[in-house]
Design an enzyme around this catalytic site. Structure first.
Site, PDB file in Angstrom:
ATOM      1  N   CYS A   1       0.859  -1.184   0.000  1.00 35.96           N
ATOM      2  CA  CYS A   1       0.000   0.000   0.000  1.00 35.96           C
ATOM      3  C   CYS A   1       0.892   1.229   0.000  1.00 35.96           C
ATOM      4  CB  CYS A   1      -0.926   0.000   1.208  1.00 35.96           C
ATOM      5  SG  CYS A   1      -2.154   1.315   1.140  1.00 35.96           S
ATOM      6  N   GLY A   2       0.989   1.903  -1.144  1.00 29.50           N
ATOM      7  CA  GLY A   2       1.904   3.021  -1.256  1.00 29.50           C
ATOM      8  C   GLY A   2       3.332   2.548  -1.079  1.00 29.50           C
ATOM      9  N   ASP A   3       4.079   3.207  -0.197  1.00 27.64           N
ATOM     10  CA  ASP A   3       5.466   2.781   0.020  1.00 27.64           C
ATOM     11  C   ASP A   3       5.604   1.799   1.176  1.00 27.64           C
ATOM     12  OD1 ASP A   3       4.896   4.482   2.075  1.00 27.64           O
ATOM     13  OD2 ASP A   3       6.658   5.757   1.835  1.00 27.64           O
ATOM     14  N   ASP A   4       4.501   1.423   1.821  1.00 26.61           N
ATOM     15  CA  ASP A   4       4.534   0.401   2.870  1.00 26.61           C
ATOM     16  C   ASP A   4       4.338  -0.973   2.259  1.00 26.61           C
ATOM     17  OD1 ASP A   4       4.984   2.026   5.031  1.00 26.61           O
ATOM     18  OD2 ASP A   4       2.867   2.417   5.388  1.00 26.61           O
TER      19      ASP A   4
END
Length: 998
Positions: A690-693
């Site tokens: 999720c995004g940069d995670d």
């Protein structure tokens, strides 16, 4: 042998001759000594000591023959760098605290420049841990061990705000070393020392610090007239025994010091820097008067001996006027008047005459004249005793090293004291230097032009093909469908304004601004596209692609944007279970700024071009050109800058594209680890993103960093440790193998939980309760966080506005967790309370006993401003000037680049925001890349402003921009378990075929 005398026949022996010579010489010497001694008793041409001539000569002779000069070169003002020091954070006494910090730095530097060592009296731990005199009198003294050292031969004795409590100055002066003091020596009898009020009662200063302690003490007259003082001289036991015969004769050894003082701090004129320089030591008789004139240090008597109940203090002003400050004892009201005027008024016979003379001299302020009349009559009043509520502390402020700000400029507020001392900092978003530094650190310094190798490019192409699956003829959403999906209040407001020109080509420009959120380093930049037409154009494709492709069954195991909290926890727990707990956390460093143009073209753009029908390809390429190469300017300040090719945080593509780049890096690492495996099987092993995670299998821990570097990215990897939990999307899964319970990342939350960024016009009680209510929904059982929120709700609740008033504000959800605004909450089971506490202890470093004490403290608090702050051992602040100076690592080789960029962007004569919109090109502009701009007409740089609702610095209006600032809502994926599909392949072998082939 005989000597014949010419004048007779008498003869004498040689012995007789020598004896005669000795007698004559002795008599001459005695006569000379008597004459010299008698000379010491000479009558001076000015007043001399009493007594007879013999004792006077004896005293003068002893002093003259025993005087020993002491040579010390010391001038601390050579190290004075600023007369108006400032602090990055406002702790209630920011100005006086900054002056104290600056004085400490000045003293330290001035001592170091002359090669001396420092010997400090009761220092704080940040000042010195070396030789010191440290007794435990205040609670803060307990931070260091008890010590009673002796000053070294090259020591400079230092005292910062401690000299008031010394019983006699000789305990410091007897060492015959320079004494340097930063002290409070007021020039008025009451008022404010910068930001701390003080009064004087019974000759004792009552000094109360906002955000600090209250102190009561007398004041030594260091700044009185008379430049020399005398002190005793300290002797060792051995020296004392040797000198005992002299002491029996009434001799004593004394030292003379020259005393200097200055008041260098513009904002604190009542603060003085005092330093003494030892001059000579001499022996003298105690029973004979001395003629060397010195003054004796004494406590200042503020009481007016002619007006009981009143204080009076005289001082000479900067323009050489003798002024008098008068005021009643213990009261804050005081006035300052010229001494000659006061003396004239004191001789008048009636109060009416006093008033008339004051008016005639131009003093027409009733407050001023009334105070003079009350002093004239000697009117006394009974002091009232009432509690005082002092000014609250302000949030800690991020202060860039290149900033020219004089005072902290933030709109955020604190509603309690910080929970931990190393709390987050608020950016000064109204300062253009803040914007400039954020651009350099988050855009310029991390720009990435890396092109991967052919092998890695092939892997990326393979990932895009697997991600798209069978989709090759998608249709974008219609404008009506897109407008319906863009449901943020700010978006709806803009859409209504441009609905009639929906088909017009959108403008190609980025207007960026600093996000007003707390952090530990330079603030994030929001690169917004102000033209809502562009948002609609892009959203037609991104929403359609997400609905059809990214939320398709073959991507639902790794693509998490759009899921509810329950869906996320179920997916994470399932993934960790599939991996038997052998997982890693991945977190990219500044992914937005580091994504290269190659990645955007060959992953995100390529995926959409291949998924949509051919007639839409030109439009997709057009808006991707704009995103990658669009010109940018600072929204508030107007200067242009090169935004780089990274992801633009205000674009509709930000979250879905970042998630794709994240997954592509992991897929590349899987290919490195299992080069012979089936691509479909590797794709099924991708972890939640999720995004940069992201989460990934621990089998690729060694290869995923190599994969990230192939694309020019930086990645931080942490292996799952059951003792500290598993972190994903700032939620910590306490035990994902056994329970879906999650908590907020405790350290990150505790650092910022006391701050609100709501509009300052909103009552602090409303803002505080609105904020903590959200946490009580998502973290009702999280230790420390939930108890703190309940404390805030309990103490502020009675002061809040009605529920209807609070709900009517458009910014009511501005600081609510994103998941709460989406009608979702994270699962928490009360039976996991002990496990949650263990995770909080492990991740914060606060021991369990301290956690329990703090929880008890929250429950017992009666006032929100009671001290609760836990001291941190070290600060994690970066790229800033903090309370103790420049934070470690903030000044490096990048400083010159930051200063160059600052000078380039600076406007002549001002560093504040423009009063007008951006104009045409000026000499301040940075060069812009033009080779890869999107084709088509370009509008002038003088852009018209968008609707005022978009740009007002009003918390109620801007709320819409922040309500859904996290993961975009979307279609929640559905599907069954995927355990069998995710089974890891054996090393060096091809993974098994999935049980549910697509």
């Amino acid at each position: 042998m005989t000597i014949k005398i010419i004048l007779g026949e008498h003869q004498i022996t040689r012995t007789e001759l020598l004896g005669g010579i000795v007698i004559v010489s002795g008599c001459g010497a005695v006569a000379y000594c008597i004459s010299k001694f008698w000379g010491y008793g000479a009558i001076a041409p000015y007043p001399q000591s009493g007594g007879n001539r013999v004792t006077r000569a004896l005293q003068r002779a002893v002093i003259d023959k025993t005087k020993t000069p002491i040579k010390t070169h010391f001038y601390p003002l050579d190290s004075l760098r600023t007369v108006t020091p400032r602090r990055a954070s406002d702790n209630g006494h920011a100005v006086s605290g900054a002056v104290r910090d600056a004085a400490r730095r000045l003293i330290n530097e001035s001592i170091e420049t002359v090669g001396g060592s420092k010997f400090e009296l009761n220092p704080n731990p940040n000042s010195t841990m070396g030789p010191r005199n440290h007794f435990h009198f205040a609670v803060g003294d307990l931070a260091q061990n008890f010590r009673d050292d002796q000053p070294a031969a090259d020591a400079f004795i230092v005292g910062v705000d401690v000299d008031y409590y010394i019983t006699e100055p000789d305990v410091l002066l007897e060492h015959m070393r320079p004494l340097v003091l930063h002290t409070f020596n007021p020039k008025k009898v009451s008022g404010f020392d910068a930001d701390s009020p003080f009064t004087i009662n019974n000759n004792l200063v009552e000094y109360k610090v906002s955000g600090g302690a209250a102190w009561v003490h007398p004041v030594w007259d260091w700044c009185e007239a008379g430049e020399f003082i005398a002190s005793r001289v300290r002797s060792s036991w051995f020296e004392w025994l040797l000198q005992l015969p002299l002491r029996c004769l009434g001799l004593e050894r004394v030292g003379y010091h020259k005393i200097h003082h200055c008041r260098p701090w513009t904002d604190c004129p009542d603060r003085a820097l005092v330093y003494t320089i030892p001059q000579h030591t001499v022996w003298r008789f105690t029973w004979i008067d001395t003629e060397i004139h010195t003054r004796k240090l004494k406590r200042i008597t503020y009481q007016d001996n002619t007006k009981p109940g009143w204080n009076r203090l005289e001082h000479v002003s900067d323009n050489n006027q003798l002024l008098v400050s008068i005021g009643r004892e213990g009261e804050h009201m005081q006035i300052t008047i010229e001494k000659d005027k006061l003396e004239m008024l004191s001789g008048l016979g009636a109060t009416q005459s006093v008033n008339a003379r004051l008016i005639g001299m131009g003093h027409k302020d009733p407050l001023y004249t009334s105070m003079i009349v009350q002093y004239y009559t000697g009117k006394k009043v009974v002091l009232s005793v009432a509690p005082t509520v002092y000014r609250p502390t302000m949030p800690r402020v991020h202060w860039p090293v290149t900033s020219d700000a004089d005072v902290p400029e933030v709109s955020a507020r604190q509603y309690t004291k910080p929970i931990i001392s190393d709390c987050m900092m608020m950016p000064m978003i109204k300062r253009w230097e803040t914007m400039s530094e954020s651009i350099e650190r988050r855009v310029t310094f991390v720009a990435n032009n890396k092109k991967p190798s052919d092998a890695v490019a092939k892997i990326a192409a393979e990932f895009v093909s697997l991600m798209n699956g069978p989709f090759i003829d998608l249709e974008p959403l219609t404008i009506e469908e897109t407008v319906e999906r863009l449901n943020k209040p700010s978006q709806q407001l803009q859409l209504r304004a441009v609905f009639e020109i929906m088909g017009v080509e959108p403008r190609q420009v980025i207007e960026s601004f600093n996000k007003n959120e707390p952090g530990m380093k330079s603030s994030r930049i929001i690169s917004a596209f102000p033209d809502i037409l562009f948002i609609v154009k892009v959203s037609r494709y991104t929403l359609a692609y997400s609905d059809a492709v990214l939320h398709a069954e073959h991507n639902q195991h790794w693509y998490y944007p759009g899921r509810t909290p329950v869906g996320i926890t179920d997916g994470v727990c399932e993934f960790v279970s599939d991996c038997d707990g052998q997982v890693i956390e991945t977190d990219f460093s500044n992914l937005d700024g580091r994504v290269s143009g190659w990645m955007q073209r060959n992953i995100a753009q390529k995926a959409m071009v291949q998924a949509f029908r051919a007639e839409y390809r030109d439009e997709i390429i057009s808006f991707m050109d704009t995103i990658i190469n669009c010109p940018a300017k600072a929204k508030r300040f107007g200067f242009r800058y090169e935004p780089g090719m990274g992801v633009k945080s205000g674009s509709p593509t930000t979250t879905p594209h970042n998630t794709q780049y994240n997954a592509c890096v992991e897929y590349t690492a899987l290919k490195f680890e299992y080069p012979d495996a089936n691509p479909e099987d590797l794709f099924s092993l991708l972890g939640p993103k999720c995004g940069d995670d992201g989460l990934a299998r621990a089998t690729i821990q060694k290869t995923i960093n190599r994969a990230a570097k192939c694309y020019g990215l930086e990645l931080k990897v942490e292996k799952y440790n059951p003792e500290v939990g598993l972190c994903f999307l700032s939620r910590v899964f306490v035990d994902p193998l056994n329970t879906p319970t999650t908590i907020q990342d405790p350290l990150r939350t505790l650092r910022k939980l006391h701050i609100t960024t709501r509009d300052p016009t909103i009552p602090i009680a409303d803002a505080a309760c609105d904020r903590v209510e959200g946490y009580l929904c998502t973290d009702a059982h999280t230790p420390l966080i939930s108890e703190y929120c309940r404390m805030v709700q309990r103490l502020y609740g009675p002061k809040t506005s009605t529920r209807d008033v609070r709900e009517a504000r458009r910014s009511r959800n501005k600081e609510k967790p994103y998941w709460l605004t989406c009608d979702g909450s994270w699962p928490q089971h009360p039976q996991d309370a002990l496990l949650m506490k263990q995770i909080v202890v492990s991740r914060t470093g606060i021991d369990e006993d301290t956690v329990d004490k703090l929880i008890g403290r929250f429950a017992a608090m009666k006032d929100v401003w009671e001290p609760i702050t836990l001291e941190s051992e070290e600060s994690k602040a970066a790229q800033t000037i903090d309370e103790e100076g420049v934070a470690p690592g903030s000044v490096d080789e990048s400083l010159l680049k930051l200063n160059d960029a600052k000078q380039t962007r600076s406007n002549s004569g001002t560093s504040g925001p423009h009063t007008k919109g951006g104009g045409s090109g000026t000499g301040n502009e940075l060069p812009r890349s033009t080779k890869q701009r999107a084709k088509g007409p370009r509008q002038s740089a003088g852009l018209p402003k968008q609707g005022k609702a978009n740009s007002k610095p009003n918390g109620n209006v801007a709320a819409g921009q922040a309500q859904h600032g996290g993961i975009p809502r979307g279609k929640t994926p559905s599907g069954g378990k995927t355990n069998a599909r995710r089974a890891p392949p054996k090393a060096g072998a091809q993974p098994g075929a999935p049980t549910n082939p697509k």
